[in-house]
Design a protein around this motif. Sequence first.
Motif, PDB file in Angstrom:
ATOM      1  N   ASN A   1       0.738  -1.150   0.009  1.00  0.00           N
ATOM      2  CA  ASN A   1      -0.042  -0.059   0.053  1.00  0.00           C
ATOM      3  C   ASN A   1       0.917   1.323   0.002  1.00  0.00           C
ATOM      4  OD1 ASN A   1      -2.452  -0.987   0.139  1.00  0.00           O
ATOM      5  ND2 ASN A   1      -2.356  -1.623   2.066  1.00  0.00           N
ATOM      6  N   GLU A   2       1.908   1.267   0.878  1.00  0.00           N
ATOM      7  CA  GLU A   2       2.829   2.367   0.928  1.00  0.00           C
ATOM      8  C   GLU A   2       3.599   2.556  -0.501  1.00  0.00           C
ATOM      9  OE1 GLU A   2       2.402   0.042   2.943  1.00  0.00           O
ATOM     10  OE2 GLU A   2       2.555   0.871   5.095  1.00  0.00           O
ATOM     11  N   LEU A   3       3.772   1.511  -1.314  1.00  0.00           N
ATOM     12  CA  LEU A   3       4.713   1.684  -2.457  1.00  0.00           C
ATOM     13  C   LEU A   3       3.404   1.860  -3.279  1.00  0.00           C
ATOM     14  CD1 LEU A   3       6.644  -1.699  -2.730  1.00  0.00           C
ATOM     15  CD2 LEU A   3       7.509   0.480  -3.247  1.00  0.00           C
ATOM     16  N   ALA A   4       2.570   1.764  -3.443  1.00  0.00           N
ATOM     17  CA  ALA A   4       1.098   2.241  -4.478  1.00  0.00           C
ATOM     18  C   ALA A   4       0.955   3.545  -4.344  1.00  0.00           C
ATOM     19  CB  ALA A   4      -0.052   1.439  -4.289  1.00  0.00           C
ATOM     20  N   LYS A   5       1.133   3.873  -3.142  1.00  0.00           N
ATOM     21  CA  LYS A   5       0.668   5.585  -2.833  1.00  0.00           C
ATOM     22  C   LYS A   5       2.114   6.470  -3.280  1.00  0.00           C
ATOM     23  CE  LYS A   5      -0.157   8.782   1.035  1.00  0.00           C
ATOM     24  NZ  LYS A   5      -0.330   8.937   2.213  1.00  0.00           N
ATOM     25  N   ALA A   6       3.436   5.989  -3.121  1.00  0.00           N
ATOM     26  CA  ALA A   6       4.458   6.557  -3.386  1.00  0.00           C
ATOM     27  C   ALA A   6       4.597   6.680  -4.768  1.00  0.00           C
ATOM     28  CB  ALA A   6       5.481   6.048  -2.681  1.00  0.00           C
ATOM     29  N   LEU A   7       4.232   5.702  -5.471  1.00  0.00           N
ATOM     30  CA  LEU A   7       4.521   5.434  -7.030  1.00  0.00           C
ATOM     31  C   LEU A   7       3.240   6.003  -7.938  1.00  0.00           C
ATOM     32  CD1 LEU A   7       6.189   1.996  -6.988  1.00  0.00           C
ATOM     33  CD2 LEU A   7       7.098   4.351  -7.401  1.00  0.00           C
ATOM     34  N   GLN A   8       2.211   6.531  -6.941  1.00  0.00           N
ATOM     35  CA  GLN A   8       0.896   6.920  -7.571  1.00  0.00           C
ATOM     36  C   GLN A   8       0.223   5.976  -8.411  1.00  0.00           C
ATOM     37  OE1 GLN A   8       1.780  10.865  -9.623  1.00  0.00           O
ATOM     38  NE2 GLN A   8       3.485  11.343  -7.941  1.00  0.00           N
TER      39      GLN A   8
END
Length: 206
Positions: free
Chosen positions: A47-54
Motif C-alpha cells: 500500500n505504501e509503495l502504491a501511494k508513493a508510486l501514484q
Amino acid sequence: MSIGKRVKERRKELDLTQVKLSEMIGIAQQSLQRIEDGTTKTTKKINELAKALQCTPEFLQFGVTENINNNVSPGPDIKSTVPLISWVQAGAWSEINEIRECDAERFMCPVNASGKTFALRVQGVSMEPKFYEGDLIFVDPEAECIHGSYVVARLDDNNEATFKQLIIESGHKFLKAANPNWPEQLIPINGNCTLVGKIIFAGKSF
C-alpha cells in the motif's frame, strides 16, 4: 511482469531513486533493491509503495489495470485481503499443509469475494497453458461450481487436493486437466470427493 519489475518501471517513470523511494515508504534501500530484483517476492509495504508510486496496489501486485495516472478514474476498490493457506499441486493429488489463518501471508483480492475466500499458489503443469506454476488462484467456497468452472477439489478420506476444470456430462462429474498432453485427462468424481471452491481470479504475484 513481476511486482519488482512494475515497481522499478514505475519508480523510473517518476524519476525516483531507490534511496528516495525507500525513504518515502519507510524501508531500507537494500530492502527495496531486493523487491525490485525479485529476491523478495512479496512485501507488506504494497500500500505504501502504491501511494508513493501514484498507482493502485492491484496494479503493482497483479498488473490488472493500467489506470495509474492521477487524471483518470481509479478502478474498483480492493474489497478484502485473503490468506494464502497452502500450496496446491495442479498436476496430481497432493497433501494440503494447513496453517492457522492468522499466520498466513495475505493477498489483496481484486474481485468481489466471500469472507471465506483464500488463495493458493499453483504448482505443476497439468493446467497449462491456462494456468502456470507460481500463479496465485483465489478460491471462493461460496461461489457456485458449474460445468466449465475451474475448481479446487479435496479427497475427504486423506485430505488431499487438486486443481482442475469441472466437467458435468449426463449427470456425471469429472475433473479435467487443461494441458492436452497431460496423461490423465479426466478424473471421475466419486462420493469421497468434495468441491472446495471455485477459482474466481488468477494472477501472478512475483
